[in-house]
Design a protein around this motif. Structure first.
Motif, mmCIF file in Angstrom:
data_model
loop_
_atom_site.group_PDB
_atom_site.id
_atom_site.type_symbol
_atom_site.label_atom_id
_atom_site.label_comp_id
_atom_site.label_asym_id
_atom_site.label_seq_id
_atom_site.Cartn_x
_atom_site.Cartn_y
_atom_site.Cartn_z
ATOM 1 N N PHE A 148 0.790 -1.214 0.073
ATOM 2 C CA PHE A 148 -0.031 0.009 -0.047
ATOM 3 C C PHE A 148 0.794 1.498 0.181
ATOM 4 O O PHE A 148 0.716 2.116 -0.712
ATOM 5 N N LEU A 149 1.817 1.100 0.954
ATOM 6 C CA LEU A 149 2.826 2.214 0.695
ATOM 7 C C LEU A 149 3.470 2.529 -0.585
ATOM 8 O O LEU A 149 3.908 3.583 -1.115
ATOM 9 N N GLY A 237 -9.497 3.372 -0.870
ATOM 10 C CA GLY A 237 -8.456 3.791 0.180
ATOM 11 C C GLY A 237 -7.480 4.902 -0.455
ATOM 12 O O GLY A 237 -7.111 5.803 0.294
ATOM 13 N N PHE A 240 -9.222 7.835 -1.044
ATOM 14 C CA PHE A 240 -9.676 8.773 0.170
ATOM 15 C C PHE A 240 -8.282 9.486 0.610
ATOM 16 O O PHE A 240 -8.419 10.353 1.290
ATOM 17 N N LEU A 241 -7.176 8.799 0.298
ATOM 18 C CA LEU A 241 -5.987 9.450 0.870
ATOM 19 C C LEU A 241 -5.095 10.456 -0.115
ATOM 20 O O LEU A 241 -4.222 11.078 -0.002
ATOM 21 N N ARG A 260 -15.198 13.766 4.810
ATOM 22 C CA ARG A 260 -14.624 13.940 5.991
ATOM 23 C C ARG A 260 -14.488 15.202 6.773
ATOM 24 O O ARG A 260 -14.912 14.977 7.888
ATOM 25 N N LEU A 263 -17.588 15.784 8.833
ATOM 26 C CA LEU A 263 -18.103 14.603 9.514
ATOM 27 C C LEU A 263 -19.117 15.145 10.820
ATOM 28 O O LEU A 263 -20.035 14.389 10.925
ATOM 29 N N THR A 270 -20.347 11.368 4.589
ATOM 30 C CA THR A 270 -19.270 10.404 4.768
ATOM 31 C C THR A 270 -19.757 9.051 4.908
ATOM 32 O O THR A 270 -19.297 7.997 4.283
ATOM 33 N N ILE A 271 -20.635 8.770 5.593
ATOM 34 C CA ILE A 271 -21.269 7.561 6.155
ATOM 35 C C ILE A 271 -21.953 6.862 4.953
ATOM 36 O O ILE A 271 -21.656 5.772 4.535
ATOM 37 N N PHE B 184 -11.093 2.573 6.456
ATOM 38 C CA PHE B 184 -10.934 4.038 6.867
ATOM 39 C C PHE B 184 -12.454 4.586 7.259
ATOM 40 O O PHE B 184 -12.620 5.299 8.041
ATOM 41 N N LEU B 188 -13.775 6.200 10.558
ATOM 42 C CA LEU B 188 -14.451 7.538 10.853
ATOM 43 C C LEU B 188 -15.958 7.297 11.238
ATOM 44 O O LEU B 188 -16.495 8.045 12.017
ATOM 45 N N ILE B 191 -15.391 7.407 15.021
ATOM 46 C CA ILE B 191 -15.243 8.646 15.397
ATOM 47 C C ILE B 191 -16.498 9.323 15.786
ATOM 48 O O ILE B 191 -16.950 9.980 16.624
ATOM 49 N N PHE B 287 -2.102 2.109 7.618
ATOM 50 C CA PHE B 287 -1.734 3.450 7.142
ATOM 51 C C PHE B 287 -2.619 4.454 6.900
ATOM 52 O O PHE B 287 -2.814 5.386 7.187
ATOM 53 N N ALA B 288 -3.998 3.821 6.286
ATOM 54 C CA ALA B 288 -5.135 4.529 6.147
ATOM 55 C C ALA B 288 -5.773 4.946 7.567
ATOM 56 O O ALA B 288 -6.366 5.859 7.726
ATOM 57 N N TYR B 291 -3.947 7.752 9.317
ATOM 58 C CA TYR B 291 -4.384 8.851 8.360
ATOM 59 C C TYR B 291 -5.887 9.504 9.094
ATOM 60 O O TYR B 291 -5.927 10.598 9.406
ATOM 61 N N VAL B 292 -6.710 8.370 9.123
ATOM 62 C CA VAL B 292 -8.024 8.860 9.607
ATOM 63 C C VAL B 292 -8.134 9.428 11.001
ATOM 64 O O VAL B 292 -8.329 10.370 11.443
ATOM 65 N N PHE B 293 -7.113 8.664 11.953
ATOM 66 C CA PHE B 293 -7.137 9.449 13.454
ATOM 67 C C PHE B 293 -5.939 10.222 13.766
ATOM 68 O O PHE B 293 -5.510 10.399 14.855
#
Lengths: 299, 346
Positions: A148-149, A237, A240-241, A260, A263, A270-271, B184, B188, B191, B287-288, B291-293
């Protein structure tokens, strides 16, 4: 199996008749439930081909007077089933529009990954030897890398775009296809019909394409269904990033990302896209498991 | 035996032995028979280490060629309005006019000396930034794995032992759902519910002990789902073995069968499942979730670096995280040898 049969016929005191009706209902749904699942997928495909039929509003029309309406509230334009975003755009319509790109990326990337994996798996499984070991080792070691990285790095180096996603995402899924196909090819090459094809002088490409491939095809199809879901999650994902799909294009993952910051104010932004994404992947997973269990029971 | 393909005419053991690369290629074994027929413990660990280093080298090479051959590093540093001469000047300054092979070798030597370059964003060596973030990620993954093990193992054993009962069906569906929702997004949702609505837990950063709860819980739910499924099927399989029927006919209660026989026999499998899940965790989810937190780990660092186009931090994060995963893989393998002496003995 015999153990389960024994358990079923044995005394089972905790069961009331009401309970039995309930569990029978679940079982009836279980055996026909896949029709519902397929229907859901058909709807999604239809929404990605003709989104205008499904979207109640234009997904780009902004209306600052109808900002952040909660689900079910109406503006002068009509009912907003799932609410509106900070620019007053209808969320449901945007989700419908996002279906096309979400599905397109997931399906295309999976098919590319499947093609690579199937090719490597067939070659490796049929011929065995060094190439096989090298390829399998590569795939195995790759799953032990933080891919993923690596994907984030590649996307940020090459600039995030749909095209690059279609290069990066197949890299994540090919080892799974290769492993499954290889195992099948290993098993099948011992079968008599392959021996017969070799004896009658079939060329290697004929054996691989005409005899091995059709026999592994059902497994590949089932795997594709499940992996489309996984690729969807990966794309979401990355989007999202902020290193995946870029606005103004829209996918469900991007919608979650855009919602986000709001939220605490507008949870639905978001949900709800996440719920749709989760349900879609769940449907794909359940279908895959169902078909796998059926083919497993038959074979 | 009886293989009809032309390539398999001589069994591997009779092929001529040669040293070097050929020999190395030959002992690449399929994964499944590695633990069983893999020879000595140190041999196994050495092979693992070698494979890891090769994959790392492969990744590094791809990064190098993408950055230096496909892309142009000078363009990244040049201001937007730079003239062609200015870019050419930068090109010379960075030594980019030298042959690729020479630069590649220098690059590898630099990496071997832990020189990952200077962060353009943080104005310090990139490795320092990663070093600072790594412990946070390790802490989060370890606590997250604990949560995943609790959520996955115990329900998995119960569901596998009481297959097709309501608990099994419900928990099975829940675990598939946990695997299907985006990680992710789950973060949320937590949260929103636990942080914003109920106000029980802090939602971001790493400031107090409670900060870890939500990110670790998210990780635990996502990875617990997979652990559950694997443990469930392992337990189910074990429960259908003949010795369980014997134990039942002896009059042992189900609880005793489970506790005395089944759980002990599936113990190594369970440990394997949990160990693999740790490696998997490093494959993405953590990793995701960072980022979220806003958890100050490698994931957050990488994503911030990606947004700022800080190539050196990105590169350092990928390589160091990769090395860490390879290293933990080694540790997990060694752990299995320790738990199950049968593996070491064979």
């Amino acid at each position: 199996m015999s153990v389960i049969v024994a358990k079923r016929t044995g005394t089972d005191p905790g069961r009331t008749s009401q309970h039995r009706v309930w569990s029978r209902l679940i079982e009836a749904l279980g055996s026909r439930g896949w029709i519902l699942l397929v229907l859901f997928l058909v709807l999604l495909v239809a929404a990605s081909i003709v989104p205008d039929v499904f979207a109640p509003h234009d997904h780009e029309t902004q209306n600052l007077r109808a900002r952040l309406l909660a689900p079910g509230e109406s503006s002068p334009d009509g009912l907003h089933l799932l609410g509106t975003d900070s620019l007053g755009r209808d969320l449901f319509s945007r989700m419908v529009i996002g279906t096309r790109l979400t599905m397109f990326i997931a399906v295309t990337a999976t098919l590319i990954g499947a093609a690579i994996g199937v090719l490597f798996g067939l070659l490796g499984g049929y011929f065995g030897g060094r190439t096989d070991r090298l390829l399998m080792r590569l795939g195995e070691a790759q799953t032990a890398m933080p891919m993923f990285l690596v994907a984030i790095l590649l996307l940020s180096l090459l600039g995030p775009s749909v095209g690059i996603l279609l290069v990066v995402l197949p890299c994540l899924v090919w080892p799974i296809f290769a492993r499954v196909v290889r195992a099948e090819a290993l098993r099948l090459r011992e079968e008599t019909f392959i021996e017969a094809s070799v004896a009658t002088g079939c060329s290697t490409s004929t054996i691989l394409g005409r005899h091995l491939l059709p026999n592994v095809a059902p497994r590949i199809l089932v795997l594709c269904v499940v992996e489309i879901g996984h690729v969807m999650l990966s794309e979401a994902g990355l989007s999202f990033l902020g290193v995946g799909v870029q606005p103004p294009d829209t996918t469900w993952g991007l919608l979650i990302s855009e919602g986000r910051p709001l939220l605490a104010v507008a949870w639905w932004l978001t949900i709800l896209p996440g719920v749709l994404l989760g349900i879609t992947v769940l449907v794909l997973n359940l279908l895959g498991r169902y078909w796998e269990s059926r083919s497993g029971a038959a074979g | 035996m009886g293989m009809q393909t032309t390539t398999e005419t001589t069994p591997p053991s009779q092929r001529p032995r040669r040293g070097g690369l050929r020999r190395w290629l030959r002992d690449l074994r399929p994964a499944s028979d590695r633990l069983v027929a893999g020879g000595s413990l140190s041999g196994l660990l050495l092979r693992r280490l070698r494979d890891g280093v090769i994959v790392l080298l492969l990744v590094v090479t791809v990064i190098f060629f993408l950055a230096h051959v496909v892309g142009n590093p000078a363009l990244v540093f040049a201001p937007v309005d730079a003239t062609d001469e200015h870019i050419a000047e930068l090109h010379r300054q960075f030594g980019l006019d030298r042959p690729v092979a020479e630069r590649y070798w220098e690059y590898l030597v630099g990496l071997a000396q832990l020189d990952f370059g200077e962060s353009t964003w943080q104005q310090r060596p990139a490795i320092d930034a990663v070093k600072e973030a790594l412990p946070s990620t390790i802490y989060l993954t370890v606590v997250g794995l604990g949560a995943a093990a609790v959520l996955g193992v115990v329900p998995g054993i119960v569901a596998g032992a009481r297959a097709r009962k309501p608990f099994d069906k419900t928990s099975n569906l829940l675990s598939v759902a946990a695997l299907s929702v985006p990680n992710f997004w789950l973060g949320l949702l937590l949260i929103l519910v636990l942080g914003v609505q109920l106000g029980w837990l802090p939602t971001s950063g790493r400031f107090e002990t409670a900060s870890i709860v939500m990110p670790a819980l998210t990780l635990g739910i996502v990875h617990g789902g997979r652990i559950f499924q694997l443990v469930r099927s392992a337990t189910f399989e074990e429960m259908s073995k003949p010795y369980v029927t014997v134990a039942r006919s002896k009059g042992l209660t189900e609880w005793n069968i489970l506790r005395r026989h089944v759980v002990r026999n599936t113990g190594v499998t369970t440990a394997t499942i949990v160990g693999w899940e740790y490696v998997r965790m490093w494959g993405g989810a953590v990793f995701a979730i960072e980022y979220v937190f806003a958890w100050p780990g490698v994931g957050l660092l990488t994503i911030d670096a990606a947004h700022r186009q800080d190539f050196f931090v990105l590169q350092a994060a990928v390589i160091i995280a990769g090395a860490f995963v390879i290293f933990s893989n080694l540790l997990i393998d060694m752990g299995y040898q320790f738990i199950d002496r049968r593996i070491a003995a064979s």
